[in-house]
Structures are given as structure tokens and as C-alpha cells.
Scaffold this active site. Structure first.
Site, short mmCIF file in Angstrom:
data_model
loop_
_atom_site.label_atom_id
_atom_site.label_comp_id
_atom_site.label_asym_id
_atom_site.label_seq_id
_atom_site.Cartn_x
_atom_site.Cartn_y
_atom_site.Cartn_z
N CYS A 113 0.81 -1.23 0.00
CA CYS A 113 0.00 0.00 0.00
C CYS A 113 0.84 1.27 0.00
CB CYS A 113 -0.94 0.01 1.19
SG CYS A 113 -2.04 -1.40 1.20
N HIS A 244 -3.34 7.21 2.60
CA HIS A 244 -3.74 5.89 2.09
C HIS A 244 -5.13 5.58 2.63
CE1 HIS A 244 -4.01 1.78 1.07
NE2 HIS A 244 -3.75 1.31 2.28
N ASN A 274 -10.09 -0.05 -0.27
CA ASN A 274 -8.63 -0.05 -0.18
C ASN A 274 -8.03 -0.59 -1.47
OD1 ASN A 274 -5.93 -0.46 0.34
ND2 ASN A 274 -6.23 -1.40 2.34
#
Ligand code: UT7
Length: 317
Positions: A113, A244, A274
Site C-alpha cells: 500500500c 492511504h 482499499n
């Protein structure tokens, strides 16, 4: 002095969405639980014909167009993904071909990520040292194919998509500070295996959610405090936090640490879910295209993910 700055941005999300209500029919969960614990209401899922490369190409074309450049102007391609189309060659090479670009360096980075902030940091170094003028940075993930749709603790979180930007050389900053971290001791808290490896772990995403959550809040809290201190920023100096997009509670905790009101945070987690390495790039593109982020704004981009990896980029847009 030579600096790098954000030229144009782009994003791509597959048309197909899976809502919380859809998930209620698949696993023992509820819209209320997912919204309260994560802030996610839907996730985008790539169709059979879509690939990490095709999504990357769609986002990249928009970023190049927004930069008023042609593909041939791109001097380097950095693609962040944990879900490449082939073990080799790198997806960056497949993207280069898809964009019709010839003879520029193209390589993948795997930082989960955190991939987008890792990619921007690497691109910044190449530009500052005069080795490239325009670098295409893309995060693209087809992560839903690594999801076990029977595992309620992970299938509610992840989503497919791609975010992109062109970083270009300029005479003033642009990127003011970058900060990258990794700690491989936490490799077993969040991972997916490679099918042909002898590592003998599941190819589906495995996550100790609560431990990841705690580490993410602590690491990001320290990170943003440090960035603010090292750059003598007071809380009013930051126009936008671009985090994020994993969980609204992690984002709120980070904003609180900075003393930033939520009105100064780009939030896409509700609709995007996500998207791993694509998430920060997609959030930036969303902020730019909705007119929230304006030229001259000071942006703090940050991410945390498997590895663990984490990092930030402070940039004047
Ligand atoms: O992008 C990379 C970084 N990733 C992240 O940052 C993700 C970090 N982790 C998280 O976002 C959160 O930990 C989750 C959203 C994954 C989970 O939230 P949590 O508040 O940490 O819940 P938990 O894992 O501690 O589970 C609490 C309870 C458990 O039940 P018991 O043991 O208390 O009876 C779980 O079994 O919630 C249960 N649970 C669910 N219930 C309904 C877990 N998943 C679900 C679900 N629906 N989907």
C-alpha cells in the site's frame, strides 16, 4: 537548483461495484458493521477482461493528457503493484508497450500500500539528479483476485483500480520532503503468497487486522509528527492530507495527530475501498478533479502497508 513537481494526475476505477449489501449475502457481516469499523460502503471489482496493465494504462493516459504532454515525452515509468500481470516482465514494461512509449527505463516496485509514495520518492531522486525530466508514476492493483470472498475479515476491504501522475522537473519545489520506512519483522501480519513459491503460504490475503490497525496508527502518527517538526510546519500550513485509504478510523487518528480538521483530508475510502498501491494516487486525482486541491496548495501524502512499509511525501502542488 532542480526540483520535481506534480504535473498532471489520472485515475481509473472498474465500473463493477460490490456494495456492503451485496457482501451481506456472501458472508456473515452487515452494512452497519463495515461502515462503522472501516468507512467503506462499496469496492470496485475488475471484470474478467481487465488487467493491472489495462487499468494502469487508463489512469496513465489521463495523467499524461492532464500534463499536456505526449507519451513520447515520458522519460521513465515507475509502476507500483503487488498484483502484477506476469511474474516477469514487469508490468511497467507492459504499460510502456500499451502507451506506445519506446526506449525509456520502466520498472516495477513492490511496496504494497506504500507503493505510490515509494514510487514518487524514487521518481523525485531521478529528476533532482538530472536523469529524467518527466517520470510517469503509477499505482495499479487487481487485488480482488487475491481476496478470499469467504473471509469476512478481508473481503470487505479491498478494491481494484489505478492512480497515476507525471512528475516533472521544475526550478522550485514541488516535492519538499520525502520519508520512507520498512520493517520486515512484520511480514506475517499482512501478506499474500506467490503460487509457485516454496514459501508455503496462502495465495489469498491473510491479515491480522487489529494488529495491523494498531501499528498503522502508531507509525503514521510518528511519521506525520516528524514531518511537521522537520519542516517547521504548523497545522495551518498543510492544505490537504492525502492519506492511504484503508480505514476511516486510521485516517481520523492521523489527522488528529496533525491537528487537522477532517475538512482538510481527502477521503475516498467510502467509495473506493482499499486499492493498495493505487489508493494515494487515486485520492490525489479525486482531489484535483473535484477542484478541492488547487495549484500552490501544500499536500502531505502518506501511506502504510504490508512489509510493513510506510512513508510520506510533502509537496507543493
Ligand atoms: O492497507 C494496508 C493496511 N491495512 C489496514 O490498515 C487494515 C487495518 N485493520 C483494520 O482496518 C481493522 O482491523 C479491520 C477493519 C480489518 C477490523 O476492525 P477491528 O475493529 O480491528 O475488528 P477486529 O478484527 O478486532 O474484530 C472484532 C470482531 C471480531 O469478533 P469477536 O472475536 O470480537 O467476536 C471479528 O470476528 O469483529 C468480527 N468481524 C466482523 N464482524 C462483522 C471481523 N470482520 C467482520 C465483518 N463483519 N466483516
Amino acid at each position: 537548483m532542480r526540483y520535481s513537481g506534480i504535473n498532471g494526475t489520472g485515475g481509473y476505477l472498474p465500473a463493477k461495484v460490490v456494495t456492503n449489501k451485496d457482501l451481506e449475502k456472501m458472508v456473515d457481516t452487515s452494512d452497519e458493521w463495515i461502515m462503522e469499523r472501516t468507512g467503506i460502503s462499496q469496492r470496485h471489482v475488475a471484470e474478467e477482461h481487465e488487467t493491472t496493465t489495462s487499468m494502469a494504462a487508463a489512469a496513465a493516459k489521463k495523467a499524461i493528457e492532464a500534463s499536456q504532454l505526449k507519451p513520447k515525452d515520458i522519460g521513465m515509468i515507475i509502476l507500483a503493484t503487488s498484483t502484477p500481470d506476469r511474474a516477469f516482465p514487469g508490468t511497467a514494461c507492459l504499460l510502456q508497450e500499451a502507451l506506445g512509449i519506446r526506449n525509456c527505463p520502466a520498472f516495477d516496485i513492490s511496496a504494497a500500500c506504500s507503493g505510490f509514495v515509494y514510487g514518487m520518492t524514487i521518481a523525485n531522486a531521478f529528476i533532482k539528479t538530472g536523469q529524467a525530466n518527466h517520470v510517469l508514476v503509477v499505482g495499479s492493483e487487481l487485488i480482488t483476485r487475491y481476496v478470499d470472498w469467504k473471509d469476512r475479515s478481508t473481503c470487505i476491504l479491498f478494491s481494484d483500480g489505478a492512480g497515476a501522475l507525471v512528475l516533472s522537473a521544475q526550478e522550485s519545489p514541488g516535492i519538499m520532503a520525502t520519508d520512507l520506512h520498512a520493517d520486515g519483522r512484520y511480514k506475517d501480519l499482512l501478506y499474500a503468497g506467490c503460487p509457485y513459491s516454496r514459501d508455503n503460504v496462502s495465495p489469498y490475503i491473510q491479515m491480522k487486522g487489529h494488529e495491523v490497525f494498531r501499528k498503522a496508527v502508531n507509525a503514521l502518527g510518528s511519521l506525520v509528527t516528524q514531518v511537521a517538526k522537520e519542516n517547521n510546519l504548523d497545522k495551518d500550513a498543510i492544505d490537504w492530507l492525502i492519506p492511504h485509504q484503508a480505514n476511516h478510523r486510521i485516517i481520523q487518528a492521523t489527522a488528529k495527530k496533525l491537528g487537522l480538521p477532517m475538512e482538510k483530508v481527502i477521503m475516498t475510502v467510502k467509495d473506493h475501498g482499499n486499492t493498495s498501491a493505487a489508493s494515494v494516487g487515486l485520492a490525489l486525482d479525486h482531489g484535483v478533479r473535484t477542484g478541492q486541491i488547487k495549484r500552490g496548495d501544500l499536500l502531505l501524502m502518506e501511506a502504510f502497508g504490508a512489509g510493513f512499509t510506510w512513508g510520506s511525501v510533502l509537496v507543493q502542488y
